[in-house]
Design an enzyme around this catalytic site. Sequence first.
Site: not given
Length: 417
Positions: A218, A338
């Site tokens: 991320e 995710e």
Amino acid sequence: MMCPAPATARSTTTPRIPLLPYVLLGLASTVMSLEPDAEEEWAAVERRGAHLVTRAAERPFIIHGFNTYWLMSFAADEATRPRVTAAIAEAAGAGLNVCRTWAFADGGYHALQTAPFCYDEVVFQALDFVVSEARRYKMRLILSLCNNWEDYGGKAQYVRWGKEAGVDLTSDDDFFSDPTLKGYYKAFVEAVLSRINTITNEAYKDDPTILAWELINEPRCPSDPSGDTLQAWIEEMASYVKSIDTMHLVEIGIEGYYGPSTPELLLVNPDDYSGHVGTDFIRNHQAMGIDLASVHIYSDTWLPDSTEESHVQFVNTWMQQHIDDAANLLGMPIVIGEFGLSLKDGKFENEFRETFMQTVYNNFLGSWESGMIGGGCLLWQLFPEGAEHMDDGYAVIFVKSPSTFNLLANHSRKLEC
């Protein structure tokens, strides 16, 4: 996704545990029955345009996976090592075939990288165990090499190390631009990719158990909303990984926010802020060396006040736009690295979480069945019984949620058709 560090005692030994039988939700299966045939070739997975195939058999490979980020840390402790085997075994029992997990721990507890250029051999052997257990259960791995967040060190730890060495740094975002910090990261990457597994005696860069390397979990660089800083880092590091390892796939690990290169798509983002954090879905994935388009889905935190119907609609729109762009603009598989929905605050019940999960699977399945795109989805996150203290609200524990096990197993069967 940010995640807590485990609160377990460190052990200085890492013995290999014996095979343990498992009976999950009435489905009698043992560790032995999940092991690959010794005669069967364990072929690498490679990209063919917007699809994945196993290299030797030329069969389509679809990712049906999960996240369990703490495997290496748990494997480093004799008391918690059995949880590693349990997590992988139970996932394999549901038909899952890919696990995404951390191959980093920068400073602090159970650190793999204790300082720049310094690595803890005990923890490295724990990662060896994770890789060998995955291979034993025919489970591929996506190994993430760093964190944007402070959990397990991440870019903030690299900045602290740089400051301790006398480097003039002003922001955690200097991780992406400072030559010294980039040197630290490259040295770590080389150490991991070139690692000779002490159990299998095979270099990580040669092991087909590893499906892909993830540059960083991320990444964001809000100090440069133009995206230029992060783009330069992605291009440099993807090229560096490929210079060491030509066999494995590479993904970035971004959340999928659209950026300045596609202003017409900024409205697809969950909010205005996400379009100004230095990431750019299209541009980032046009970097040489990137093989998989990575996207995350957390409508429960991105849209905190929306109704269940709004969440489903967002997932449909978010996924379809990214699938279309990955197939038509990027020509690469898509990986929902995710996705999950938290039950922690009581806003949602497990029934809606399963609706959310099914929505994600249906969106991917429809595009895959049409021949449009390959890749797949990885649930955040799957835990075995006994790891509840690590639950951030997203954990799925099969023995406590048989209906979720059935949902995942049913998706496995659809992908086999």
